[in-house]
Write a protein that holds these residues in place. Sequence first.
Motif, PDB file in Angstrom:
ATOM      1  N   LEU A 116       0.832  -1.205   0.000  1.00 30.26           N
ATOM      2  CA  LEU A 116       0.000   0.000   0.000  1.00 30.26           C
ATOM      3  C   LEU A 116       0.865   1.252   0.000  1.00 30.26           C
ATOM      4  CD1 LEU A 116      -2.841   1.162   0.066  1.00 30.26           C
ATOM      5  CD2 LEU A 116      -2.776   0.980   2.565  1.00 30.26           C
ATOM      6  N   ARG A 117       1.940   1.229   0.768  1.00 33.35           N
ATOM      7  CA  ARG A 117       2.870   2.365   0.790  1.00 33.35           C
ATOM      8  C   ARG A 117       3.489   2.578  -0.588  1.00 33.35           C
ATOM      9  NH1 ARG A 117       8.335   2.729   4.502  1.00 33.35           N
ATOM     10  NH2 ARG A 117       9.130   4.637   3.604  1.00 33.35           N
ATOM     11  N   GLU A 118       3.901   1.490  -1.227  1.00 31.52           N
ATOM     12  CA  GLU A 118       4.487   1.596  -2.568  1.00 31.52           C
ATOM     13  C   GLU A 118       3.480   2.169  -3.556  1.00 31.52           C
ATOM     14  OE1 GLU A 118       6.223  -1.334  -6.043  1.00 31.52           O
ATOM     15  OE2 GLU A 118       6.472  -1.940  -3.956  1.00 31.52           O
ATOM     16  N   TRP A 119       2.220   1.691  -3.475  1.00 34.35           N
ATOM     17  CA  TRP A 119       1.176   2.221  -4.354  1.00 34.35           C
ATOM     18  C   TRP A 119       1.021   3.725  -4.134  1.00 34.35           C
ATOM     19  CZ3 TRP A 119      -3.220   5.000  -3.669  1.00 34.35           C
ATOM     20  CH2 TRP A 119      -4.053   5.136  -4.779  1.00 34.35           C
ATOM     21  N   ALA A 120       0.981   4.148  -2.877  1.00 28.51           N
ATOM     22  CA  ALA A 120       0.825   5.572  -2.561  1.00 28.51           C
ATOM     23  C   ALA A 120       1.986   6.381  -3.120  1.00 28.51           C
ATOM     24  CB  ALA A 120       0.714   5.761  -1.047  1.00 28.51           C
ATOM     25  N   GLU A 121       3.195   5.874  -2.963  1.00 32.24           N
ATOM     26  CA  GLU A 121       4.364   6.602  -3.465  1.00 32.24           C
ATOM     27  C   GLU A 121       4.358   6.685  -4.992  1.00 32.24           C
ATOM     28  OE1 GLU A 121       7.558   4.511  -1.512  1.00 32.24           O
ATOM     29  OE2 GLU A 121       7.260   5.642   0.346  1.00 32.24           O
ATOM     30  N   GLN A 122       3.917   5.618  -5.667  1.00 36.62           N
ATOM     31  CA  GLN A 122       3.878   5.609  -7.127  1.00 36.62           C
ATOM     32  C   GLN A 122       2.770   6.497  -7.689  1.00 36.62           C
ATOM     33  OE1 GLN A 122       3.527   1.500  -8.243  1.00 36.62           O
ATOM     34  NE2 GLN A 122       5.678   1.058  -7.842  1.00 36.62           N
ATOM     35  N   ASN A 123       1.700   6.687  -6.927  1.00 35.83           N
ATOM     36  CA  ASN A 123       0.525   7.386  -7.456  1.00 35.83           C
ATOM     37  C   ASN A 123       0.245   8.736  -6.816  1.00 35.83           C
ATOM     38  OD1 ASN A 123      -0.740   5.413  -9.440  1.00 35.83           O
ATOM     39  ND2 ASN A 123      -0.281   4.134  -7.678  1.00 35.83           N
ATOM     40  N   MET A 124       1.058   9.156  -5.857  1.00 35.06           N
ATOM     41  CA  MET A 124       0.779  10.398  -5.135  1.00 35.06           C
ATOM     42  C   MET A 124       0.729  11.607  -6.054  1.00 35.06           C
ATOM     43  SD  MET A 124      -0.158  11.370  -2.242  1.00 35.06           S
ATOM     44  CE  MET A 124      -1.067  12.826  -2.688  1.00 35.06           C
ATOM     45  N   GLN A 128      -2.503  13.942  -6.422  1.00 33.42           N
ATOM     46  CA  GLN A 128      -2.418  15.369  -6.102  1.00 33.42           C
ATOM     47  C   GLN A 128      -2.819  16.228  -7.300  1.00 33.42           C
ATOM     48  OE1 GLN A 128      -1.766  16.640  -2.904  1.00 33.42           O
ATOM     49  NE2 GLN A 128      -2.722  18.345  -3.945  1.00 33.42           N
ATOM     50  N   ASP A 129      -2.380  15.852  -8.500  1.00 37.06           N
ATOM     51  CA  ASP A 129      -2.772  16.575  -9.712  1.00 37.06           C
ATOM     52  C   ASP A 129      -4.286  16.516  -9.901  1.00 37.06           C
ATOM     53  OD1 ASP A 129      -0.112  17.167 -10.177  1.00 37.06           O
ATOM     54  OD2 ASP A 129       0.131  15.670 -11.782  1.00 37.06           O
ATOM     55  N   ASN A 130      -4.880  15.338  -9.680  1.00 39.82           N
ATOM     56  CA  ASN A 130      -6.338  15.198  -9.791  1.00 39.82           C
ATOM     57  C   ASN A 130      -7.054  16.079  -8.770  1.00 39.82           C
ATOM     58  OD1 ASN A 130      -5.964  13.306 -11.823  1.00 39.82           O
ATOM     59  ND2 ASN A 130      -6.269  11.552 -10.470  1.00 39.82           N
ATOM     60  N   ALA A 131      -6.551  16.093  -7.540  1.00 38.95           N
ATOM     61  CA  ALA A 131      -7.167  16.912  -6.490  1.00 38.95           C
ATOM     62  C   ALA A 131      -7.068  18.395  -6.838  1.00 38.95           C
ATOM     63  CB  ALA A 131      -6.499  16.629  -5.143  1.00 38.95           C
ATOM     64  N   ASN A 132      -5.906  18.820  -7.344  1.00 40.72           N
ATOM     65  CA  ASN A 132      -5.742  20.223  -7.730  1.00 40.72           C
ATOM     66  C   ASN A 132      -6.687  20.595  -8.859  1.00 40.72           C
ATOM     67  OD1 ASN A 132      -3.756  20.541  -5.799  1.00 40.72           O
ATOM     68  ND2 ASN A 132      -2.067  20.236  -7.234  1.00 40.72           N
ATOM     69  N   ALA A 133      -6.826  19.720  -9.866  1.00 41.10           N
ATOM     70  CA  ALA A 133      -7.734  19.987 -10.989  1.00 41.10           C
ATOM     71  C   ALA A 133      -9.179  20.054 -10.503  1.00 41.10           C
ATOM     72  CB  ALA A 133      -7.574  18.918 -12.064  1.00 41.10           C
ATOM     73  N   PHE A 134      -9.552  19.148  -9.618  1.00 40.66           N
ATOM     74  CA  PHE A 134     -10.902  19.135  -9.066  1.00 40.66           C
ATOM     75  C   PHE A 134     -11.174  20.415  -8.286  1.00 40.66           C
ATOM     76  CE2 PHE A 134     -14.018  18.294  -5.780  1.00 40.66           C
ATOM     77  CZ  PHE A 134     -15.018  17.616  -6.464  1.00 40.66           C
ATOM     78  N   ASP A 135     -10.221  20.791  -7.424  1.00 42.29           N
ATOM     79  CA  ASP A 135     -10.383  21.993  -6.599  1.00 42.29           C
ATOM     80  C   ASP A 135     -10.469  23.254  -7.445  1.00 42.29           C
ATOM     81  OD1 ASP A 135     -10.333  20.341  -4.403  1.00 42.29           O
ATOM     82  OD2 ASP A 135      -8.264  20.842  -3.834  1.00 42.29           O
ATOM     83  N   ALA A 136      -9.812  23.276  -8.583  1.00 34.88           N
ATOM     84  CA  ALA A 136      -9.848  24.442  -9.457  1.00 34.88           C
ATOM     85  C   ALA A 136     -11.217  24.607 -10.110  1.00 34.88           C
ATOM     86  CB  ALA A 136      -8.771  24.332 -10.539  1.00 34.88           C
ATOM     87  N   VAL A 137     -11.930  23.500 -10.321  1.00 35.89           N
ATOM     88  CA  VAL A 137     -13.234  23.534 -10.988  1.00 35.89           C
ATOM     89  C   VAL A 137     -14.372  23.568  -9.972  1.00 35.89           C
ATOM     90  CG1 VAL A 137     -14.795  22.213 -12.478  1.00 35.89           C
ATOM     91  CG2 VAL A 137     -12.352  22.342 -13.017  1.00 35.89           C
ATOM     92  N   ALA A 138     -14.217  22.930  -8.862  1.00 35.79           N
ATOM     93  CA  ALA A 138     -15.288  22.754  -7.876  1.00 35.79           C
ATOM     94  C   ALA A 138     -15.895  24.080  -7.415  1.00 35.79           C
ATOM     95  CB  ALA A 138     -14.790  21.952  -6.679  1.00 35.79           C
ATOM     96  N   PRO A 139     -15.125  25.142  -7.117  1.00 31.34           N
ATOM     97  CA  PRO A 139     -15.773  26.384  -6.653  1.00 31.34           C
ATOM     98  C   PRO A 139     -16.708  26.979  -7.711  1.00 31.34           C
ATOM     99  CG  PRO A 139     -13.434  26.419  -6.154  1.00 31.34           C
ATOM    100  CD  PRO A 139     -13.683  25.216  -7.008  1.00 31.34           C
ATOM    101  N   ARG A 140     -16.360  26.825  -8.975  1.00 32.11           N
ATOM    102  CA  ARG A 140     -17.198  27.369 -10.042  1.00 32.11           C
ATOM    103  C   ARG A 140     -18.468  26.561 -10.216  1.00 32.11           C
ATOM    104  NH1 ARG A 140     -12.923  27.637 -14.672  1.00 32.11           N
ATOM    105  NH2 ARG A 140     -12.040  26.052 -13.372  1.00 32.11           N
TER     106      ARG A 140
END
Length: 143
Positions: A116-124, A128-140
């Motif tokens: 699980l740790r390896e998966w998190a490190e490979q996909n973090m 994070q990019d997905n979360a940033n993209a979501f947060d940029a659109v969500a307020p609108r």
Amino acid sequence: MQQEGTLHAPRHPQVTPSRSGDLFNPACPTRLLLDRVGSKWTTMAVLSLASVQGELRFTELKRQMAGISQKMLAQTLKSLERDGLVARRVATTTPPRVHYRLTDLGTSLVPPLLALREWAEQNMRQVQDNANAFDAVAPREGL
């Protein structure tokens, strides 16, 4: 009424060894165990203990687990001891020194936690990019 093959343990939900758990049921033993072993402090404690041969003292664990309070570490270790994942030894010194080590059951939890740790490190980065993209659109969108 008890179903055939169902074991009753004091203060524990029914456990049926012949069937998989129902993770959607809040009383499911599998769900309850995953809640316990899936916490960040449990993961850190198990992996800290796995990183050494032998035992670690309470203070050494606290030093390794940056950000954990003494109370939370004590609660985490007590829960791990209760579940049979960690063994505790108290040295008869003044003051007493408390040592912890993984049991065989605790050691068997290490490979899934490392995966699980390896998966998190490979996909973090992607997460994070997905979360940033979501947060940029969500307020609108009023979310």
